[in-house]
Design a protein around this motif. Sequence first.
Motif: not given
Length: 90
Positions: A12-23, A25-41
Amino acid sequence: MCLGIPGEIVELLDGQPDLARVDVSGVRRAVNIALLEEERVGPGDWVLIHVGFAMSKIDEAEARAALDFLESIGQAYEDEIAALRESGTD
């Protein structure tokens, strides 16, 4: 063609609660996780990603099955991974 692609959250990216670094297939990118706030990922969780947004949380078995299918369709999957790699939004 746009596909929903499984990816594993690696941090989970510090200071950016809606973003996570996701792998994906070997490619890592920041992804918006705001739609999953109820899921606690968090790190180790798998999500289904579409156009930079995590759309749903999925289990690892479902993620592996989806990745196997996507790899089996060949060029469309390779095109999506290439686009993700080139997006430069890590």
